[in-house]
Design a protein around this motif. Sequence first.
Motif, mmCIF file in Angstrom:
data_model
loop_
_atom_site.group_PDB
_atom_site.id
_atom_site.type_symbol
_atom_site.label_atom_id
_atom_site.label_comp_id
_atom_site.label_asym_id
_atom_site.label_seq_id
_atom_site.Cartn_x
_atom_site.Cartn_y
_atom_site.Cartn_z
ATOM 1 N N UNK A 217 0.831 -1.210 0.000
ATOM 2 C CA UNK A 217 0.000 0.000 0.000
ATOM 3 C C UNK A 217 0.861 1.254 0.000
ATOM 4 N N UNK A 218 2.028 1.177 0.637
ATOM 5 C CA UNK A 218 2.950 2.316 0.580
ATOM 6 C C UNK A 218 3.435 2.529 -0.851
ATOM 7 N N UNK A 219 3.736 1.442 -1.539
ATOM 8 C CA UNK A 219 4.185 1.566 -2.932
ATOM 9 C C UNK A 219 3.063 2.054 -3.844
ATOM 10 N N UNK A 220 1.822 1.780 -3.464
ATOM 11 C CA UNK A 220 0.671 2.272 -4.227
ATOM 12 C C UNK A 220 0.340 3.723 -3.919
ATOM 13 N N UNK B 261 8.513 -16.686 -2.957
ATOM 14 C CA UNK B 261 8.801 -15.368 -3.520
ATOM 15 C C UNK B 261 10.098 -14.767 -2.975
ATOM 16 N N UNK B 262 10.582 -15.297 -1.858
ATOM 17 C CA UNK B 262 11.820 -14.797 -1.271
ATOM 18 C C UNK B 262 13.048 -15.581 -1.729
ATOM 19 N N UNK B 263 12.822 -16.685 -2.451
ATOM 20 C CA UNK B 263 13.898 -17.623 -2.755
ATOM 21 C C UNK B 263 13.930 -17.913 -4.253
ATOM 22 N N UNK B 264 15.063 -17.732 -4.875
ATOM 23 C CA UNK B 264 15.187 -17.906 -6.319
ATOM 24 C C UNK B 264 15.525 -19.349 -6.677
ATOM 25 N N UNK B 265 15.081 -19.743 -7.859
ATOM 26 C CA UNK B 265 15.461 -21.035 -8.443
ATOM 27 C C UNK B 265 15.519 -20.843 -9.951
ATOM 28 N N UNK B 266 15.760 -21.913 -10.673
ATOM 29 C CA UNK B 266 15.807 -21.812 -12.128
ATOM 30 C C UNK B 266 14.448 -21.456 -12.725
ATOM 31 N N UNK B 267 13.373 -21.744 -12.004
ATOM 32 C CA UNK B 267 12.025 -21.465 -12.525
ATOM 33 C C UNK B 267 11.280 -20.396 -11.738
ATOM 34 N N UNK B 268 11.834 -19.958 -10.614
ATOM 35 C CA UNK B 268 11.202 -18.906 -9.813
ATOM 36 C C UNK B 268 12.178 -17.756 -9.604
ATOM 37 N N UNK B 269 11.740 -16.578 -9.942
ATOM 38 C CA UNK B 269 12.535 -15.390 -9.651
ATOM 39 C C UNK B 269 12.188 -14.878 -8.257
ATOM 40 N N UNK B 270 13.203 -14.443 -7.537
ATOM 41 C CA UNK B 270 12.950 -13.779 -6.263
ATOM 42 C C UNK B 270 12.178 -12.500 -6.543
ATOM 43 N N UNK B 271 11.135 -12.251 -5.769
ATOM 44 C CA UNK B 271 10.295 -11.085 -5.988
ATOM 45 C C UNK B 271 11.111 -9.796 -5.899
ATOM 46 N N UNK B 272 10.831 -8.830 -6.769
ATOM 47 C CA UNK B 272 11.520 -7.537 -6.670
ATOM 48 C C UNK B 272 11.277 -6.845 -5.337
ATOM 49 N N UNK B 273 10.196 -7.199 -4.639
ATOM 50 C CA UNK B 273 9.884 -6.587 -3.352
ATOM 51 C C UNK B 273 10.516 -7.314 -2.185
#
Length: 369
Positions: free
Chosen positions: A89-92, A256-268
């Motif tokens: 909500x702060x980012x919005x 969303x906090x952890x990256x893998x070959x098929x999941x990008x870590x969330x920009x947030x």
Amino acid sequence: MVIALPARSEQNSSPDPLLASQIVDRYAEHIFYGTAATGMAMVAIDGNQRVFTSFGDTRPGNNVRPQKDSLIRIASISKLLTSELLLKLAEDGRLRLDDPLSKFAPPGSNVPTYAGQPIRLINLATHTSGLPREQPGGKPVRPVFVWPTRAERWDWLQTARLTTPPGVSASYSNLAYDLLGDALVRASGMTYPNLLSSKITRPLGMKDTTFTPSPDQCARLMVPEKGASPCVNTLAAIGSGGIYSTPDDIARWMQQFLASDVHQRSPQADRLQTLIYSRNQLTKLEGMDVPGKADALGMGWVYMQPKNGRPGIIQKTGGGGGFITYMAMVPQYNVGVFVVLTRSPLSRFTTMSDGVNNLVTELVGNRAD
């Protein structure tokens, strides 16, 4: 002051899949028997691997192991989703982290100050508001996460007094997080369930995460031997601990906090896990040392510095209604573990959290050359 977590690893090393699952199973079994839990479910993410394991019974003596879709109470891990909504909500542009709580109070309501210093939203999110852990009063025996209601907490706040200035000391507060949830409702113009759904659960496909479980979901609710509470709506505890979910849903959220070959870590993710206060900046820190010494506080998250061969761990604890929950991560190595157990009279939290901390440590050390 903002404190940075250690930098994330540039390489996403993939340990041997069998070895990683063996590590998880070994620790999970040790934790289950060591805690004398009724039932236990664990999700571990290690780079490209996601491991689910479970032990015990969904209800005492039914000989049915917890499943990925077993309904659980995540208890105070709910606070991490509350702080995520605060940031979004702060980012919005709907609010600022340093807005005073009074800006979002019901019309005519009073919010206490200390020598003119207001309680700000960031104080609620970091347990530095000066408010008590729980609202005084209420029935001594009642279902969990049903009191105080929104009206009751704002009524109590009218005559409340702060004994310490906000931002000076940290003391764990469920009341603060429910007031933060109320503020997010006012800022967004949405009900809290709709806000949670639109910003978090629907985008991530968390189909069983709710405050108002259906009969089908209640039939899947794990039941502890000690401390069981009825499967009812928990809208009174929107910010602090009322969320029902499943191991599968929480794995989706944790990913969303952890990256893998098929999941990008969330920009947030970095912003969500930003550390706001180091321990030495605070005159006091209470209620956040159970799984290990809290060295820094974020928005719901607690950071424990590296110690005796253990890496730095960012974590959150929870408990209520006979459930104990714990999430621990080392994001720079893309390692995270979530565990939920239902209690027996012999269950102890630190047996579980020590086991998870050791599991995370071994997974981090299990890197391919």
